[in-house]
Design a protein around this motif. Structure first.
Motif, PDB file in Angstrom:
ATOM      1  N   ILE A 215       0.858  -1.179   0.000  1.00 24.10           N
ATOM      2  CA  ILE A 215       0.000   0.000   0.000  1.00 24.10           C
ATOM      3  C   ILE A 215       0.893   1.227   0.000  1.00 24.10           C
ATOM      4  N   PHE A 216       0.602   2.166  -0.885  1.00 22.29           N
ATOM      5  CA  PHE A 216       1.381   3.390  -1.008  1.00 22.29           C
ATOM      6  C   PHE A 216       0.458   4.581  -0.787  1.00 22.29           C
ATOM      7  N   VAL A 217       0.805   5.406   0.199  1.00 23.38           N
ATOM      8  CA  VAL A 217       0.034   6.594   0.543  1.00 23.38           C
ATOM      9  C   VAL A 217       0.963   7.794   0.368  1.00 23.38           C
ATOM     10  N   PRO A 218       0.471   8.875  -0.246  1.00 21.02           N
ATOM     11  CA  PRO A 218       1.339  10.034  -0.423  1.00 21.02           C
ATOM     12  C   PRO A 218       1.974  10.487   0.895  1.00 21.02           C
ATOM     13  N   SER A 219       3.257  10.802   0.860  1.00 20.81           N
ATOM     14  CA  SER A 219       3.968  11.276   2.048  1.00 20.81           C
ATOM     15  C   SER A 219       3.284  12.521   2.599  1.00 20.81           C
ATOM     16  N   GLY A 220       3.310  12.633   3.908  1.00 18.78           N
ATOM     17  CA  GLY A 220       2.757  13.803   4.570  1.00 18.78           C
ATOM     18  C   GLY A 220       1.295  13.651   4.975  1.00 18.78           C
ATOM     19  N   GLN A 221       0.650  12.536   4.625  1.00 20.52           N
ATOM     20  CA  GLN A 221      -0.752  12.323   4.997  1.00 20.52           C
ATOM     21  C   GLN A 221      -0.893  11.539   6.293  1.00 20.52           C
ATOM     22  N   GLY A 222       0.200  11.120   6.868  1.00 14.77           N
ATOM     23  CA  GLY A 222       0.154  10.317   8.078  1.00 14.77           C
ATOM     24  C   GLY A 222      -0.003   8.843   7.746  1.00 14.77           C
ATOM     25  N   ALA A 223       0.212   8.011   8.733  1.00 15.80           N
ATOM     26  CA  ALA A 223       0.161   6.562   8.533  1.00 15.80           C
ATOM     27  C   ALA A 223      -1.261   6.020   8.551  1.00 15.80           C
ATOM     28  N   ASN A 224      -2.184   6.720   9.195  1.00 19.27           N
ATOM     29  CA  ASN A 224      -3.525   6.169   9.401  1.00 19.27           C
ATOM     30  C   ASN A 224      -4.280   5.882   8.109  1.00 19.27           C
ATOM     31  N   VAL A 225      -4.067   6.662   7.060  1.00 19.03           N
ATOM     32  CA  VAL A 225      -4.740   6.408   5.780  1.00 19.03           C
ATOM     33  C   VAL A 225      -4.344   5.019   5.273  1.00 19.03           C
ATOM     34  N   GLY A 226      -3.064   4.740   5.242  1.00 17.21           N
ATOM     35  CA  GLY A 226      -2.573   3.440   4.789  1.00 17.21           C
ATOM     36  C   GLY A 226      -2.930   2.314   5.731  1.00 17.21           C
ATOM     37  N   LEU A 227      -2.905   2.585   7.033  1.00 20.41           N
ATOM     38  CA  LEU A 227      -3.262   1.551   8.004  1.00 20.41           C
ATOM     39  C   LEU A 227      -4.730   1.161   7.884  1.00 20.41           C
ATOM     40  N   ALA A 228      -5.599   2.113   7.583  1.00 16.98           N
ATOM     41  CA  ALA A 228      -7.021   1.811   7.393  1.00 16.98           C
ATOM     42  C   ALA A 228      -7.209   0.907   6.171  1.00 16.98           C
ATOM     43  N   ILE A 229      -6.478   1.170   5.102  1.00 20.12           N
ATOM     44  CA  ILE A 229      -6.540   0.317   3.917  1.00 20.12           C
ATOM     45  C   ILE A 229      -6.034  -1.084   4.267  1.00 20.12           C
ATOM     46  N   ALA A 230      -4.918  -1.151   4.988  1.00 17.03           N
ATOM     47  CA  ALA A 230      -4.352  -2.438   5.396  1.00 17.03           C
ATOM     48  C   ALA A 230      -5.324  -3.216   6.275  1.00 17.03           C
ATOM     49  N   ASP A 231      -6.008  -2.538   7.183  1.00 14.86           N
ATOM     50  CA  ASP A 231      -7.002  -3.206   8.028  1.00 14.86           C
ATOM     51  C   ASP A 231      -8.140  -3.779   7.192  1.00 14.86           C
ATOM     52  N   ASP A 232      -8.583  -3.043   6.172  1.00 13.85           N
ATOM     53  CA  ASP A 232      -9.634  -3.540   5.274  1.00 13.85           C
ATOM     54  C   ASP A 232      -9.170  -4.784   4.522  1.00 13.85           C
ATOM     55  N   ILE A 233      -7.935  -4.762   4.060  1.00 10.24           N
ATOM     56  CA  ILE A 233      -7.381  -5.920   3.349  1.00 10.24           C
ATOM     57  C   ILE A 233      -7.310  -7.121   4.280  1.00 10.24           C
ATOM     58  N   ALA A 234      -6.813  -6.914   5.490  1.00 10.18           N
ATOM     59  CA  ALA A 234      -6.704  -8.010   6.457  1.00 10.18           C
ATOM     60  C   ALA A 234      -8.078  -8.608   6.755  1.00 10.18           C
ATOM     61  N   ALA A 235      -9.075  -7.763   6.970  1.00 12.58           N
ATOM     62  CA  ALA A 235     -10.422  -8.245   7.274  1.00 12.58           C
ATOM     63  C   ALA A 235     -11.030  -8.983   6.080  1.00 12.58           C
ATOM     64  N   ALA A 236     -10.730  -8.521   4.874  1.00 14.42           N
ATOM     65  CA  ALA A 236     -11.307  -9.122   3.666  1.00 14.42           C
ATOM     66  C   ALA A 236     -10.728 -10.502   3.365  1.00 14.42           C
ATOM     67  N   LEU A 237      -9.482 -10.753   3.739  1.00 10.80           N
ATOM     68  CA  LEU A 237      -8.817 -12.006   3.380  1.00 10.80           C
ATOM     69  C   LEU A 237      -8.715 -13.012   4.519  1.00 10.80           C
ATOM     70  N   ARG A 238      -8.809 -12.546   5.725  1.00 14.18           N
ATOM     71  CA  ARG A 238      -8.588 -13.381   6.908  1.00 14.18           C
ATOM     72  C   ARG A 238      -9.535 -14.589   6.951  1.00 14.18           C
ATOM     73  N   GLY A 239      -8.939 -15.795   6.936  1.00 13.19           N
ATOM     74  CA  GLY A 239      -9.712 -17.020   7.129  1.00 13.19           C
ATOM     75  C   GLY A 239     -10.613 -17.407   5.976  1.00 13.19           C
ATOM     76  N   VAL A 240     -10.462 -16.799   4.824  1.00 15.32           N
ATOM     77  CA  VAL A 240     -11.315 -17.091   3.671  1.00 15.32           C
ATOM     78  C   VAL A 240     -10.819 -18.362   2.976  1.00 15.32           C
ATOM     79  N   THR A 241     -11.759 -19.175   2.501  1.00 15.81           N
ATOM     80  CA  THR A 241     -11.437 -20.303   1.633  1.00 15.81           C
ATOM     81  C   THR A 241     -12.134 -20.069   0.309  1.00 15.81           C
TER      82      THR A 241
END
Length: 137
Positions: free
Chosen positions: A76-102
């Protein structure tokens, strides 16, 4: 029991389906598809990596189970200067979407989120989701 090609396609389909819901406006760089990100916007890159396979059971030829493993890596690439939370929110969505799926015989495990840091125009966060599937031969 899928081949690597079938597992690869099933994983890409699952990722696209989930991200179309949770991150519909996020541009994605898919494997072997030309992509040039727009400057100043967040985006992600999907990579599917194979791993070391092993024999999971013994028996006569035609009934042996082989276990293949790998990792879905989404950067995940977020423009510098926007803080980490924008990218972390995307990462959390990805983790929730893939976790434990078959999907199509491919089992996804728990996702690891790894902030990498700032490098030039972007702040990078990686997600890593192990997967496995079995074949009979």
């Amino acid at each position: 029991m899928p081949t690597f090609e079938q597992a690869y396609d099933a994983l890409l389909t699952q990722i696209k389906t989930q991200l179309d819901v949770s991150q519909a406006s996020l541009p994605i760089a898919w494997p072997n598809i030309d992509y040039n990100p727009s400057e100043g916007t967040s985006w992600a890159r999907v990579t599917i990596l194979g791993g070391e396979s092993r024999i999971a059971s013994i028996g006569i030829v035609g009934s042996r189970r082989y276990r293949a493993v790998g990792t879905v890596s989404i950067q995940i690439f977020v423009p510098s200067g926007q803080g980490a939370n924008v990218g972390l929110a995307i990462a959390d969505d990805i983790a929730a979407a893939l976790r434990g799926v078959t999907t199509s015989g491919v089992v996804l495990m728990a996702t690891t989120i790894s902030p990498v840091g700032r490098d030039g125009a972007y702040y990078q966060i990686n997600t890593s989701t192990p997967f496995r599937y079995d074949t009979i031969a």
